[in-house]
Design a protein around this motif. Structure first.
Motif, PDB file in Angstrom:
ATOM      1  N   PRO A  49       0.829  -1.214   0.000  1.00 19.31           N
ATOM      2  CA  PRO A  49       0.000   0.000   0.000  1.00 19.31           C
ATOM      3  C   PRO A  49       0.861   1.260   0.000  1.00 19.31           C
ATOM      4  O   PRO A  49       2.063   1.208   0.255  1.00 19.31           O
ATOM      5  CB  PRO A  49      -0.793  -0.116   1.309  1.00 19.31           C
ATOM      6  CG  PRO A  49       0.036  -1.006   2.162  1.00 19.31           C
ATOM      7  CD  PRO A  49       0.769  -1.937   1.245  1.00 19.31           C
ATOM      8  N   ILE A  50       0.229   2.353  -0.295  1.00 16.42           N
ATOM      9  CA  ILE A  50       0.916   3.644  -0.284  1.00 16.42           C
ATOM     10  C   ILE A  50       1.310   3.964   1.152  1.00 16.42           C
ATOM     11  O   ILE A  50       0.545   3.733   2.090  1.00 16.42           O
ATOM     12  CB  ILE A  50      -0.004   4.740  -0.840  1.00 16.42           C
ATOM     13  CG1 ILE A  50      -0.324   4.423  -2.293  1.00 16.42           C
ATOM     14  CG2 ILE A  50       0.613   6.104  -0.710  1.00 16.42           C
ATOM     15  CD1 ILE A  50      -1.378   5.295  -2.886  1.00 16.42           C
ATOM     16  N   ALA A  51       2.513   4.500   1.315  1.00 15.33           N
ATOM     17  CA  ALA A  51       2.988   4.835   2.664  1.00 15.33           C
ATOM     18  C   ALA A  51       2.087   5.890   3.303  1.00 15.33           C
ATOM     19  O   ALA A  51       1.624   6.813   2.635  1.00 15.33           O
ATOM     20  CB  ALA A  51       4.417   5.351   2.585  1.00 15.33           C
ATOM     21  N   ILE A  52       1.840   5.726   4.587  1.00 12.53           N
ATOM     22  CA  ILE A  52       1.002   6.678   5.325  1.00 12.53           C
ATOM     23  C   ILE A  52       1.838   7.917   5.625  1.00 12.53           C
ATOM     24  O   ILE A  52       2.972   7.811   6.099  1.00 12.53           O
ATOM     25  CB  ILE A  52       0.488   6.037   6.622  1.00 12.53           C
ATOM     26  CG1 ILE A  52      -0.413   4.864   6.277  1.00 12.53           C
ATOM     27  CG2 ILE A  52      -0.246   7.042   7.477  1.00 12.53           C
ATOM     28  CD1 ILE A  52      -0.821   4.037   7.447  1.00 12.53           C
ATOM     29  N   PRO A  53       1.302   9.098   5.350  1.00 12.50           N
ATOM     30  CA  PRO A  53       2.081  10.316   5.582  1.00 12.50           C
ATOM     31  C   PRO A  53       2.333  10.551   7.069  1.00 12.50           C
ATOM     32  O   PRO A  53       1.592  10.062   7.921  1.00 12.50           O
ATOM     33  CB  PRO A  53       1.199  11.429   4.997  1.00 12.50           C
ATOM     34  CG  PRO A  53      -0.152  10.852   4.878  1.00 12.50           C
ATOM     35  CD  PRO A  53      -0.016   9.374   4.798  1.00 12.50           C
ATOM     36  N   PRO A  54       3.384  11.321   7.389  1.00 12.70           N
ATOM     37  CA  PRO A  54       3.647  11.625   8.800  1.00 12.70           C
ATOM     38  C   PRO A  54       2.476  12.391   9.415  1.00 12.70           C
ATOM     39  O   PRO A  54       1.806  13.160   8.741  1.00 12.70           O
ATOM     40  CB  PRO A  54       4.904  12.493   8.769  1.00 12.70           C
ATOM     41  CG  PRO A  54       5.253  12.700   7.344  1.00 12.70           C
ATOM     42  CD  PRO A  54       4.327  11.924   6.484  1.00 12.70           C
ATOM     43  N   LYS A  55       2.238  12.154  10.679  1.00 10.32           N
ATOM     44  CA  LYS A  55       1.162  12.794  11.443  1.00 10.32           C
ATOM     45  C   LYS A  55      -0.223  12.475  10.890  1.00 10.32           C
ATOM     46  O   LYS A  55      -1.155  13.256  11.040  1.00 10.32           O
ATOM     47  CB  LYS A  55       1.375  14.306  11.537  1.00 10.32           C
ATOM     48  CG  LYS A  55       2.647  14.674  12.263  1.00 10.32           C
ATOM     49  CD  LYS A  55       2.750  16.154  12.469  1.00 10.32           C
ATOM     50  CE  LYS A  55       4.026  16.483  13.208  1.00 10.32           C
ATOM     51  NZ  LYS A  55       4.175  17.897  13.456  1.00 10.32           N
ATOM     52  N   PHE A  56      -0.361  11.306  10.246  1.00  9.90           N
ATOM     53  CA  PHE A  56      -1.662  10.869   9.747  1.00  9.90           C
ATOM     54  C   PHE A  56      -2.582  10.614  10.927  1.00  9.90           C
ATOM     55  O   PHE A  56      -2.171  10.082  11.949  1.00  9.90           O
ATOM     56  CB  PHE A  56      -1.495   9.584   8.929  1.00  9.90           C
ATOM     57  CG  PHE A  56      -2.781   9.037   8.399  1.00  9.90           C
ATOM     58  CD1 PHE A  56      -3.355   9.589   7.279  1.00  9.90           C
ATOM     59  CD2 PHE A  56      -3.411   7.977   9.024  1.00  9.90           C
ATOM     60  CE1 PHE A  56      -4.540   9.096   6.773  1.00  9.90           C
ATOM     61  CE2 PHE A  56      -4.598   7.474   8.538  1.00  9.90           C
ATOM     62  CZ  PHE A  56      -5.167   8.034   7.407  1.00  9.90           C
ATOM     63  N   ARG A  57      -3.836  10.992  10.817  1.00 11.61           N
ATOM     64  CA  ARG A  57      -4.794  10.820  11.912  1.00 11.61           C
ATOM     65  C   ARG A  57      -5.753   9.699  11.574  1.00 11.61           C
ATOM     66  O   ARG A  57      -6.801   9.896  10.969  1.00 11.61           O
ATOM     67  CB  ARG A  57      -5.542  12.123  12.164  1.00 11.61           C
ATOM     68  CG  ARG A  57      -4.619  13.216  12.638  1.00 11.61           C
ATOM     69  CD  ARG A  57      -5.335  14.453  13.042  1.00 11.61           C
ATOM     70  NE  ARG A  57      -6.149  15.004  11.970  1.00 11.61           N
ATOM     71  CZ  ARG A  57      -6.456  16.274  11.845  1.00 11.61           C
ATOM     72  NH1 ARG A  57      -6.022  17.135  12.715  1.00 11.61           N
ATOM     73  NH2 ARG A  57      -7.189  16.689  10.853  1.00 11.61           N
ATOM     74  N   GLY A  58      -5.383   8.487  11.977  1.00  6.91           N
ATOM     75  CA  GLY A  58      -6.224   7.315  11.767  1.00  6.91           C
ATOM     76  C   GLY A  58      -6.942   6.945  13.055  1.00  6.91           C
ATOM     77  O   GLY A  58      -7.174   7.776  13.921  1.00  6.91           O
ATOM     78  N   LYS A  59      -7.267   5.665  13.185  1.00  8.80           N
ATOM     79  CA  LYS A  59      -7.990   5.169  14.353  1.00  8.80           C
ATOM     80  C   LYS A  59      -7.214   5.474  15.637  1.00  8.80           C
ATOM     81  O   LYS A  59      -5.996   5.365  15.690  1.00  8.80           O
ATOM     82  CB  LYS A  59      -8.192   3.662  14.204  1.00  8.80           C
ATOM     83  CG  LYS A  59      -8.994   3.041  15.304  1.00  8.80           C
ATOM     84  CD  LYS A  59      -9.179   1.553  15.038  1.00  8.80           C
ATOM     85  CE  LYS A  59      -9.955   0.882  16.137  1.00  8.80           C
ATOM     86  NZ  LYS A  59     -10.121  -0.554  15.861  1.00  8.80           N
ATOM     87  N   ILE A  60      -7.930   5.821  16.682  1.00 10.04           N
ATOM     88  CA  ILE A  60      -7.310   6.167  17.968  1.00 10.04           C
ATOM     89  C   ILE A  60      -6.907   4.899  18.716  1.00 10.04           C
ATOM     90  O   ILE A  60      -7.657   3.929  18.754  1.00 10.04           O
ATOM     91  CB  ILE A  60      -8.282   6.977  18.839  1.00 10.04           C
ATOM     92  CG1 ILE A  60      -8.651   8.268  18.140  1.00 10.04           C
ATOM     93  CG2 ILE A  60      -7.700   7.272  20.202  1.00 10.04           C
ATOM     94  CD1 ILE A  60      -9.721   9.053  18.855  1.00 10.04           C
ATOM     95  N   SER A  61      -5.724   4.925  19.310  1.00 10.07           N
ATOM     96  CA  SER A  61      -5.329   3.851  20.223  1.00 10.07           C
ATOM     97  C   SER A  61      -5.440   4.398  21.644  1.00 10.07           C
ATOM     98  O   SER A  61      -5.227   5.585  21.889  1.00 10.07           O
ATOM     99  CB  SER A  61      -3.912   3.363  19.936  1.00 10.07           C
ATOM    100  OG  SER A  61      -2.967   4.328  20.314  1.00 10.07           O
ATOM    101  N   TYR A  62      -5.766   3.517  22.565  1.00  6.89           N
ATOM    102  CA  TYR A  62      -6.041   3.917  23.947  1.00  6.89           C
ATOM    103  C   TYR A  62      -5.230   3.061  24.896  1.00  6.89           C
ATOM    104  O   TYR A  62      -5.354   1.836  24.899  1.00  6.89           O
ATOM    105  CB  TYR A  62      -7.546   3.780  24.204  1.00  6.89           C
ATOM    106  CG  TYR A  62      -7.990   3.982  25.627  1.00  6.89           C
ATOM    107  CD1 TYR A  62      -7.601   5.086  26.364  1.00  6.89           C
ATOM    108  CD2 TYR A  62      -8.842   3.062  26.231  1.00  6.89           C
ATOM    109  CE1 TYR A  62      -8.033   5.264  27.662  1.00  6.89           C
ATOM    110  CE2 TYR A  62      -9.282   3.235  27.519  1.00  6.89           C
ATOM    111  CZ  TYR A  62      -8.876   4.336  28.239  1.00  6.89           C
ATOM    112  OH  TYR A  62      -9.311   4.513  29.530  1.00  6.89           O
ATOM    113  N   ASP A  63      -4.403   3.690  25.719  1.00  8.90           N
ATOM    114  CA  ASP A  63      -3.621   2.993  26.740  1.00  8.90           C
ATOM    115  C   ASP A  63      -4.435   2.995  28.037  1.00  8.90           C
ATOM    116  O   ASP A  63      -4.467   3.987  28.760  1.00  8.90           O
ATOM    117  CB  ASP A  63      -2.275   3.702  26.935  1.00  8.90           C
ATOM    118  CG  ASP A  63      -1.431   3.058  28.027  1.00  8.90           C
ATOM    119  OD1 ASP A  63      -1.701   1.900  28.383  1.00  8.90           O
ATOM    120  OD2 ASP A  63      -0.499   3.726  28.505  1.00  8.90           O
TER     121      ASP A  63
END
Length: 134
Positions: A49-63
């Motif tokens: 796939p095409i590389a994801i750009p820096p600071k891409f805002r995808g799905k949130i991860s939660y710690d």
């Protein structure tokens, strides 16, 4: 009178089939699903796939362990996609409601929320595990 030329086109469109494929993959045409089966067996390969750009805002991860239950993210979320579970002082994020603005990640004092590169989030069930982050 200017809308009259549009009426025949409107009638044609009413009886045409959609030009796009249905989603998810179980609705894909057999030519594609057979190709994906070959990929699964190692007989074919997919282009990366095409590389994801820096600071891409995808799905949130939660710690969960880093969360202190301050609920600042709940208060700042413009789409009300985050809810506080009072019994556990943890949050639940409804990804299908999220607008990926990243305000919750900016305000989190412990850095427990982060935007990931995950973007293939479509699902038929809004309550699936893929669309709820706890």
């Amino acid at each position: 009178m200017s809308s009259l030329p549009m009426i025949p086109e409107l009638l044609r469109q009413l009886f045409r089939t959609p030009a796009t494929n249905k989603f998810p993959a179980k609705y894909l045409p057999p030519s594609v699903t057979k190709y994906l089966e070959k990929v699964g067996r190692g007989e074919a390969t997919l282009n990366p796939p095409i590389a994801i750009p820096p600071k891409f805002r995808g799905k949130i991860s939660y710690d969960r362990d880093g969360c202190i239950g301050c609920s600042l993210c709940v208060k700042i979320c413009p789409s009300n996609a985050i809810e506080l579970i009072k019994e556990t002082k943890r949050i639940r994020i409804w990804v299908d409601q999220c607008i990926f603005c990243s305000q919750c990640t900016d305000i989190c004092p412990k850095g427990g929320l982060k935007m990931t590169g995950e973007y293939l989030l479509a699902d038929e069930n809004r309550y699936s595990e893929n669309l709820i982050v706890e």
